[in-house]
Write a protein that holds these residues in place. Structure first.
Motif, mmCIF file in Angstrom:
data_model
loop_
_atom_site.group_PDB
_atom_site.id
_atom_site.type_symbol
_atom_site.label_atom_id
_atom_site.label_comp_id
_atom_site.label_asym_id
_atom_site.label_seq_id
_atom_site.Cartn_x
_atom_site.Cartn_y
_atom_site.Cartn_z
ATOM 1 N N GLN A 190 0.806 -1.219 0.000
ATOM 2 C CA GLN A 190 0.000 0.000 0.000
ATOM 3 C C GLN A 190 0.845 1.278 0.000
ATOM 4 O O GLN A 190 0.333 2.348 -0.298
ATOM 5 C CB GLN A 190 -0.909 0.021 1.235
ATOM 6 C CG GLN A 190 -1.895 -1.131 1.289
ATOM 7 C CD GLN A 190 -3.138 -0.866 0.492
ATOM 8 O OE1 GLN A 190 -3.182 -1.118 -0.704
ATOM 9 N NE2 GLN A 190 -4.138 -0.334 1.136
ATOM 10 N N LEU A 199 0.493 4.423 -2.460
ATOM 11 C CA LEU A 199 -0.775 4.430 -3.184
ATOM 12 C C LEU A 199 -1.691 5.509 -2.616
ATOM 13 O O LEU A 199 -1.726 5.720 -1.408
ATOM 14 C CB LEU A 199 -1.466 3.065 -3.070
ATOM 15 C CG LEU A 199 -0.732 1.839 -3.609
ATOM 16 C CD1 LEU A 199 -1.591 0.595 -3.429
ATOM 17 C CD2 LEU A 199 -0.349 2.024 -5.055
ATOM 18 N N ASN A 207 -5.667 7.153 -2.082
ATOM 19 C CA ASN A 207 -6.882 6.566 -1.525
ATOM 20 C C ASN A 207 -7.607 5.667 -2.532
ATOM 21 O O ASN A 207 -7.981 4.539 -2.212
ATOM 22 C CB ASN A 207 -7.808 7.675 -1.012
ATOM 23 C CG ASN A 207 -8.900 7.144 -0.115
ATOM 24 O OD1 ASN A 207 -8.832 6.034 0.383
ATOM 25 N ND2 ASN A 207 -9.923 7.945 0.107
ATOM 26 N N GLU A 222 -6.416 4.219 -5.259
ATOM 27 C CA GLU A 222 -5.590 3.054 -5.583
ATOM 28 C C GLU A 222 -5.627 2.030 -4.448
ATOM 29 O O GLU A 222 -5.671 0.823 -4.699
ATOM 30 C CB GLU A 222 -4.150 3.501 -5.838
ATOM 31 C CG GLU A 222 -3.988 4.312 -7.107
ATOM 32 C CD GLU A 222 -2.632 5.003 -7.212
ATOM 33 O OE1 GLU A 222 -2.195 5.222 -8.365
ATOM 34 O OE2 GLU A 222 -2.019 5.319 -6.170
ATOM 35 N N ARG A 223 -5.646 2.507 -3.197
ATOM 36 C CA ARG A 223 -5.731 1.597 -2.057
ATOM 37 C C ARG A 223 -7.072 0.864 -2.041
ATOM 38 O O ARG A 223 -7.126 -0.331 -1.788
ATOM 39 C CB ARG A 223 -5.520 2.352 -0.745
ATOM 40 C CG ARG A 223 -4.091 2.747 -0.509
ATOM 41 C CD ARG A 223 -3.949 3.629 0.709
ATOM 42 N NE ARG A 223 -2.571 4.038 0.886
ATOM 43 C CZ ARG A 223 -1.849 3.806 1.965
ATOM 44 N NH1 ARG A 223 -2.354 3.185 2.993
ATOM 45 N NH2 ARG A 223 -0.600 4.222 2.029
ATOM 46 N N ASN A 272 -6.953 -1.692 -4.768
ATOM 47 C CA ASN A 272 -6.006 -2.742 -4.408
ATOM 48 C C ASN A 272 -6.603 -3.726 -3.406
ATOM 49 O O ASN A 272 -6.343 -4.922 -3.463
ATOM 50 C CB ASN A 272 -4.740 -2.090 -3.835
ATOM 51 C CG ASN A 272 -3.647 -3.079 -3.526
ATOM 52 O OD1 ASN A 272 -3.387 -4.003 -4.272
ATOM 53 N ND2 ASN A 272 -2.987 -2.871 -2.399
ATOM 54 N N LEU A 273 -7.415 -3.217 -2.480
ATOM 55 C CA LEU A 273 -7.942 -4.058 -1.399
ATOM 56 C C LEU A 273 -9.336 -4.619 -1.663
ATOM 57 O O LEU A 273 -9.803 -5.465 -0.904
ATOM 58 C CB LEU A 273 -7.960 -3.268 -0.091
ATOM 59 C CG LEU A 273 -6.583 -3.051 0.527
ATOM 60 C CD1 LEU A 273 -6.649 -2.017 1.624
ATOM 61 C CD2 LEU A 273 -6.041 -4.365 1.059
ATOM 62 N N THR A 303 -5.435 5.772 4.999
ATOM 63 C CA THR A 303 -6.674 6.167 4.321
ATOM 64 C C THR A 303 -7.890 5.457 4.900
ATOM 65 O O THR A 303 -9.011 5.869 4.661
ATOM 66 C CB THR A 303 -6.598 5.849 2.813
ATOM 67 O OG1 THR A 303 -6.496 4.428 2.654
ATOM 68 C CG2 THR A 303 -5.416 6.551 2.154
ATOM 69 N N SER A 337 -8.620 2.311 4.105
ATOM 70 C CA SER A 337 -9.038 1.284 3.143
ATOM 71 C C SER A 337 -8.940 -0.127 3.702
ATOM 72 O O SER A 337 -9.818 -0.957 3.464
ATOM 73 C CB SER A 337 -8.192 1.378 1.868
ATOM 74 O OG SER A 337 -8.336 2.635 1.278
ATOM 75 N N THR A 338 -7.899 -0.410 4.442
ATOM 76 C CA THR A 338 -7.712 -1.756 4.989
ATOM 77 C C THR A 338 -8.797 -2.080 6.008
ATOM 78 O O THR A 338 -9.395 -3.163 5.967
ATOM 79 C CB THR A 338 -6.312 -1.891 5.622
ATOM 80 O OG1 THR A 338 -5.330 -1.504 4.653
ATOM 81 C CG2 THR A 338 -6.055 -3.312 6.069
#
Length: 180
Positions: free
Chosen positions: A113, A116, A118, A120-121, A124-125, A150, A152-153
């Protein structure tokens, strides 16, 4: 003092502002296995968790964000899972009913991450996590991670848990950029 992060549709708390000093502590804890750094992260995470539970006797599952295969192979451990186990052991001493449950797993390959943005994250996730078993119910869950940048995870982890109709009461992190 833990701070509630905004821009989430569930409560998320973090204790330490993620700056260059915090980044060094996180790297020392995860990459070098430095016990003092791990203790700092554990203490910060526990403070964030306690902001969500506020002296309840109810059983709560602490669910760590899973480590991807490549970092796991490199380190030989899952540092967030290890922190979660330490937190739950300490909570039992304090008569708190926090139970470490590693019920999430990485479903597919995810890029690092770092660097990257926001969007892109998020991309990606998307769909990266799943619940390991045929679990259909659980006590309330708090998802934990070491750093929230961000979000995202955490959002992906909560998505995977809610997809199975599990009750997530929030997220807790040791560090955050506080840009939310």
């Amino acid at each position: 003092m833990p701070r509630k992060l905004s821009n989430f549709d569930f409560p998320v708390y973090a204790t330490i502002k993620y700056d260059s000093a915090a980044m060094k502590v996180v790297l020392m804890a995860k990459e070098e296995g430095n016990r003092s750094a791990q203790e700092l992260l554990k203490t910060a995470l526990l403070k964030s968790i306690r902001s969500l539970v506020r002296n309840t006797r109810e059983e709560i599952w602490i669910v760590p964000i899973p480590t991807s295969e490549k970092p796991y192979r490199k380190r030989g451990i899952d540092p967030i899972r290890e922190l979660a186990k330490q937190i739950c052991r300490e909570a039992r001493v304090e008569d708190e009913n926090l139970i470490c449950k590693s019920i999430l797993e990485v479903r597919r390959k995810v890029r690092d991450q770092t660097g990257l943005n926001n969007l892109e994250r998020l991309s990606n996730l998307a769909g990266a996590f799943q619940v390991k078993s045929d679990l259909k119910e659980s006590p309330p869950i708090i998802v934990i991670d070491d750093v929230v940048a961000t979000g995202s995870t955490l959002r992906e982890a909560v998505r995977a848990l809610k997809e199975r109709n599990l009750t997530v009461i929030g997220g807790a992190s040791a560090c955050s950029t506080f840009r939310h």
